[in-house]
Design a protein around this motif. Structure first.
Motif, PDB file in Angstrom:
ATOM      1  N   ASP A  68       0.829  -1.211  -0.121  1.00 14.17           N
ATOM      2  CA  ASP A  68      -0.011  -0.153   0.008  1.00 14.17           C
ATOM      3  C   ASP A  68       0.967   1.265   0.134  1.00 14.17           C
ATOM      4  OD1 ASP A  68      -2.122  -1.412  -0.057  1.00 14.17           O
ATOM      5  OD2 ASP A  68      -2.437  -1.468   2.007  1.00 14.17           O
ATOM      6  N   GLY A 121       3.621   1.796  -1.518  1.00 16.19           N
ATOM      7  CA  GLY A 121       4.216   1.871  -2.655  1.00 16.19           C
ATOM      8  C   GLY A 121       5.578   0.908  -2.819  1.00 16.19           C
ATOM      9  N   ARG A 167       1.962   5.684 -13.319  1.00 13.81           N
ATOM     10  CA  ARG A 167       0.722   5.869 -12.652  1.00 13.81           C
ATOM     11  C   ARG A 167       0.153   7.213 -12.736  1.00 13.81           C
ATOM     12  NH1 ARG A 167       2.712   2.205  -8.604  1.00 13.81           N
ATOM     13  NH2 ARG A 167       1.716   0.188  -8.904  1.00 13.81           N
ATOM     14  N   GLU A 206      -3.018   8.989 -14.734  1.00 15.28           N
ATOM     15  CA  GLU A 206      -4.109   9.381 -13.564  1.00 15.28           C
ATOM     16  C   GLU A 206      -5.543   9.774 -14.381  1.00 15.28           C
ATOM     17  OE1 GLU A 206      -3.958  11.564  -9.431  1.00 15.28           O
ATOM     18  OE2 GLU A 206      -2.994  12.657 -11.320  1.00 15.28           O
ATOM     19  N   LYS A 263      -7.441   2.702 -16.642  1.00 15.73           N
ATOM     20  CA  LYS A 263      -7.800   1.659 -15.507  1.00 15.73           C
ATOM     21  C   LYS A 263      -6.753   0.587 -15.881  1.00 15.73           C
ATOM     22  CE  LYS A 263     -12.487   2.688 -14.625  1.00 15.73           C
ATOM     23  NZ  LYS A 263     -12.547   3.635 -13.625  1.00 15.73           N
ATOM     24  N   TYR A 264      -6.112   0.225 -14.564  1.00 19.76           N
ATOM     25  CA  TYR A 264      -5.152  -0.902 -14.486  1.00 19.76           C
ATOM     26  C   TYR A 264      -4.850  -1.661 -13.343  1.00 19.76           C
ATOM     27  CZ  TYR A 264      -2.522   3.053 -12.423  1.00 19.76           C
ATOM     28  OH  TYR A 264      -2.379   4.091 -11.744  1.00 19.76           O
ATOM     29  N   GLN A 265      -4.569  -2.648 -13.271  1.00 20.73           N
ATOM     30  CA  GLN A 265      -4.193  -3.412 -12.114  1.00 20.73           C
ATOM     31  C   GLN A 265      -3.333  -2.875 -11.139  1.00 20.73           C
ATOM     32  OE1 GLN A 265      -5.225  -7.804 -14.315  1.00 20.73           O
ATOM     33  NE2 GLN A 265      -4.551  -7.624 -11.968  1.00 20.73           N
ATOM     34  N   THR A 266      -3.754  -2.940  -9.875  1.00 18.68           N
ATOM     35  CA  THR A 266      -2.900  -2.230  -8.849  1.00 18.68           C
ATOM     36  C   THR A 266      -2.067  -3.202  -7.900  1.00 18.68           C
ATOM     37  OG1 THR A 266      -4.695  -1.963  -7.255  1.00 18.68           O
ATOM     38  CG2 THR A 266      -4.427  -0.142  -8.772  1.00 18.68           C
ATOM     39  N   ASP A 267      -2.634  -4.315  -7.908  1.00 19.17           N
ATOM     40  CA  ASP A 267      -1.718  -5.297  -7.077  1.00 19.17           C
ATOM     41  C   ASP A 267      -0.772  -5.925  -7.517  1.00 19.17           C
ATOM     42  OD1 ASP A 267      -3.381  -6.598  -9.164  1.00 19.17           O
ATOM     43  OD2 ASP A 267      -3.939  -8.462  -7.906  1.00 19.17           O
ATOM     44  N   TYR A 303       2.371  -5.262 -11.065  1.00 17.51           N
ATOM     45  CA  TYR A 303       2.908  -4.789 -12.413  1.00 17.51           C
ATOM     46  C   TYR A 303       4.147  -5.674 -12.722  1.00 17.51           C
ATOM     47  CZ  TYR A 303       6.147  -1.606  -9.845  1.00 17.51           C
ATOM     48  OH  TYR A 303       7.070  -1.098  -8.915  1.00 17.51           O
ATOM     49  N   LEU A 352       2.075  -1.392 -16.649  1.00 20.05           N
ATOM     50  CA  LEU A 352       0.835  -1.729 -15.926  1.00 20.05           C
ATOM     51  C   LEU A 352      -0.139  -2.514 -16.796  1.00 20.05           C
ATOM     52  CD1 LEU A 352       0.757   1.941 -14.295  1.00 20.05           C
ATOM     53  CD2 LEU A 352       1.906   0.074 -13.572  1.00 20.05           C
ATOM     54  N   SER A 411      -6.820  -3.171 -16.907  1.00 20.60           N
ATOM     55  CA  SER A 411      -7.865  -3.917 -16.495  1.00 20.60           C
ATOM     56  C   SER A 411      -9.331  -3.287 -17.084  1.00 20.60           C
ATOM     57  CB  SER A 411      -8.097  -3.777 -14.719  1.00 20.60           C
ATOM     58  OG  SER A 411      -8.531  -2.343 -14.655  1.00 20.60           O
TER      59      SER A 411
END
Length: 191
Positions: free
Chosen positions: A90, A92, A152, A156, A160-164, A166, A186, A189
């Motif tokens: 979370d 970074g 990212r 902004e 939309k992309y996966q954040t869990d 890369y 990235l 999603s």
């Protein structure tokens, strides 16, 4: 192994197939949206170690596999980029987990040799769409993390992309003296 290194420095190297869908920029961050083909990959996962250390453990295993340490004793040749998934916390920082993805060359996609090392798995993966930014130098985990933050920021509210996780990618062997190409991907999603 020596032939593989010579090939990757001086010979032709097969590329994981993709198609550029669009290009963009924000400030000094340039990026591409790419559709990357699915297929068979040799994967190695390392946990409980910092990313740079995990990569030093995983990469020789993949290199030995493609160099002939498999049930057929076949040297398959290199493909690029060598990609590895990292998993941000979370805050970074990167978690102590890494998964290397090596695109199996086209010639072996339908029937890849079985790895001699049990830690290498052959996975059939779907295609992915990614947002990619490129940078040079001898990249370390901190460099990839910094580039991911910049990408990212550039995307902004527009993508939309996966954040869990890369992907971090490299195109050049470590012994190449200059001109290294690295990228952060990235994964787009659908949500």
């Amino acid at each position: 192994m020596l032939g593989m290194i010579k090939n990757s420095l001086f010979g032709s190297v097969e590329t994981w197939p993709w198609q550029v869908l669009s290009k963009g920029s924000k400030g000094d961050v340039f990026y591409e949206e790419r559709a990357c083909e699915g297929g068979k990959f040799a994967t190695v996962e390392v946990t409980d170690k910092p990313v740079d250390e995990a990569l030093r453990e995983a990469m020789p295993k993949v290199m030995k596999y493609v160099g002939g340490s498999n049930d057929k004793g076949l040297g398959m040749g290199m493909t690029v980029p060598i990609s590895f998934a990292v998993f941000p916390s979370d805050d970074g920082d990167l978690q102590k987990k890494l998964k290397v993805w090596f695109w199996i060359p086209n010639k072996f996609q339908s029937d890849p040799p079985a790895p001699s090392d049990d830690s290498i798995k052959i996975e059939d993966r779907e295609g992915i769409t990614v947002y990619s930014t490129q940078f040079g130098g001898y990249a370390k985990a901190a460099d990839y993390a910094a580039q991911a933050i910049q990408l990212r920021s550039a995307l902004e509210s527009t993508a939309k992309y996966q954040t869990d996780f890369y992907f971090c990618t490299g195109y050049d062997p470590p012994m190449k003296p200059y001109g290294h190409r690295n990228e952060v991907w990235l994964v787009k999603s659908s949500e």
